[in-house]
Design an enzyme around this catalytic site. Structure first.
Site, PDB file in Angstrom:
ATOM      1  N   PRO A   1       0.855  -1.351  -0.115  1.00 28.68           N
ATOM      2  CA  PRO A   1      -0.125   0.265   0.060  1.00 28.68           C
ATOM      3  C   PRO A   1       1.077   1.385  -0.271  1.00 28.68           C
ATOM      4  O   PRO A   1       1.665   1.632   0.600  1.00 28.68           O
ATOM      5  CB  PRO A   1      -0.971  -0.101   1.280  1.00 28.68           C
ATOM      6  CG  PRO A   1      -0.718  -1.507   1.693  1.00 28.68           C
ATOM      7  CD  PRO A   1       0.648  -2.127   1.126  1.00 28.68           C
ATOM      8  N   GLU A   2       1.139   2.563  -0.880  1.00 28.01           N
ATOM      9  CA  GLU A   2       1.384   3.448  -1.013  1.00 28.01           C
ATOM     10  C   GLU A   2       0.554   4.544  -0.600  1.00 28.01           C
ATOM     11  O   GLU A   2      -0.625   4.619   0.265  1.00 28.01           O
ATOM     12  CB  GLU A   2       1.939   3.755  -2.469  1.00 28.01           C
ATOM     13  CG  GLU A   2       2.683   2.595  -3.041  1.00 28.01           C
ATOM     14  CD  GLU A   2       3.499   3.094  -3.960  1.00 28.01           C
ATOM     15  OE1 GLU A   2       3.318   3.949  -4.225  1.00 28.01           O
ATOM     16  OE2 GLU A   2       3.706   2.460  -5.048  1.00 28.01           O
TER      17      GLU A   2
END
Length: 271
Positions: free
Chosen positions: A2-3
């Site tokens: 996840p960014e």
């Protein structure tokens, strides 16, 4: 992994239910994730009210009325589940309020949960050396020009350096460089002011668009309510090796490896 947009989407999703809520119960189903849970985490959280939620880089924060903040990192596979129908063996931390149940699910256990005095957040180790937030007012062409002055490292890796810009990850750097027409192999110190003038808005635009779309559904990522983000369907270069450039310039998207990470770009329109 996840960014920033996925973390922002997670925080906004949790805030709908947790902002102002009183924590009734906290359960830890194991002693650690990437590192041990804080010893007094359950004691401090139980009975506390969450006064607000925020994000710093790729970390989410729950601010408590006890002058403490709980900091979570989703690692590679972590996500929050709201009111799960059935328990999951990877639900390692469960937080209950009067109306909902929240499970931090992390199959690979590369995530983390920490607790820091709210007034000392800026000095906390992982935050102390972070650069400005990419969506904040401090990320400007002038700032990047000064920060990258004399840098021989390529612009792609410069942008991934959290000391220069906080929270940028591989997906969105590739996309922003394409939007601004900058080749990822270009030395950071040779990027011109005109290119920075295109790059900064491109960074902000691509992140804003992804947050609006709920992030990117890569592997098992989903927002807390289980809804999958769909920005992945809008990628211009990421994961598109051998496909035509969306600029219709005759270029084909190429993939190279930089710093152990894949980079996608168009050799025709990115100079």
């Amino acid at each position: 992994m996840p960014e920033l947009p996925e973390v922002e989407t997670t925080v906004r999703g949790l805030a709908k239910f947790l902002d102002g809520a009183r924590i009734e119960r906290v359960t830890l189903n194991r002693p650690d994730l990437r590192r041990p849970f804080p010893d007094d985490l359950v004691q401090v959280m139980t009975g506390a009210t969450i006064t607000s939620l925020s994000r710093r880089a790729k970390y989410g924060l729950l601010h408590l009325d006890r002058e403490q903040s709980v900091i979570f990192h989703l690692g590679m596979s972590g996500r929050w589940r709201i009111d799960p129908d059935e328990p999951d063996k990877h639900d390692h931390m469960v937080v209950e309020t009067a109306n909902n149940r929240f499970a931090l699910c992390d199959p690979r256990r590369f995530g983390s949960v920490d607790m820091v005095a709210t007034g000392q957040l800026d000095a906390w180790g992982p935050f102390a050396s972070l650069g400005p937030e990419p969506l904040g007012p401090d990320l400007t062409p002038a700032y990047l020009k000064a920060a990258l002055k004399g840098k021989v490292q390529n612009i792609k890796l410069c942008l991934l350096d959290q000391r220069i810009v906080a929270g940028l990850g591989n997906i969105y750097v590739c996309e922003a460089l394409w939007r601004s027409g900058i080749r990822p192999t270009k030395r950071g110190g040779t990027v011109t002011r005109a290119q920075f003038e295109r790059l900064v808005p491109a960074i902000k635009d691509v992140l804003t668009a992804s947050i609006r779309d709920g992030g990117s559904s890569l592997r098992d990522y989903a927002a807390p309510d289980g809804e999958l983000g769909y920005f992945a369907t809008r990628f211009d270069v990421y994961g598109r090796e051998g496909e035509p450039c969306h600029n219709d310039d005759g270029g084909m998207i190429k993939r190279i490896v930089q710093g152990g990470r894949s980079t996608w770009y168009c050799p025709v329109c990115q100079k």
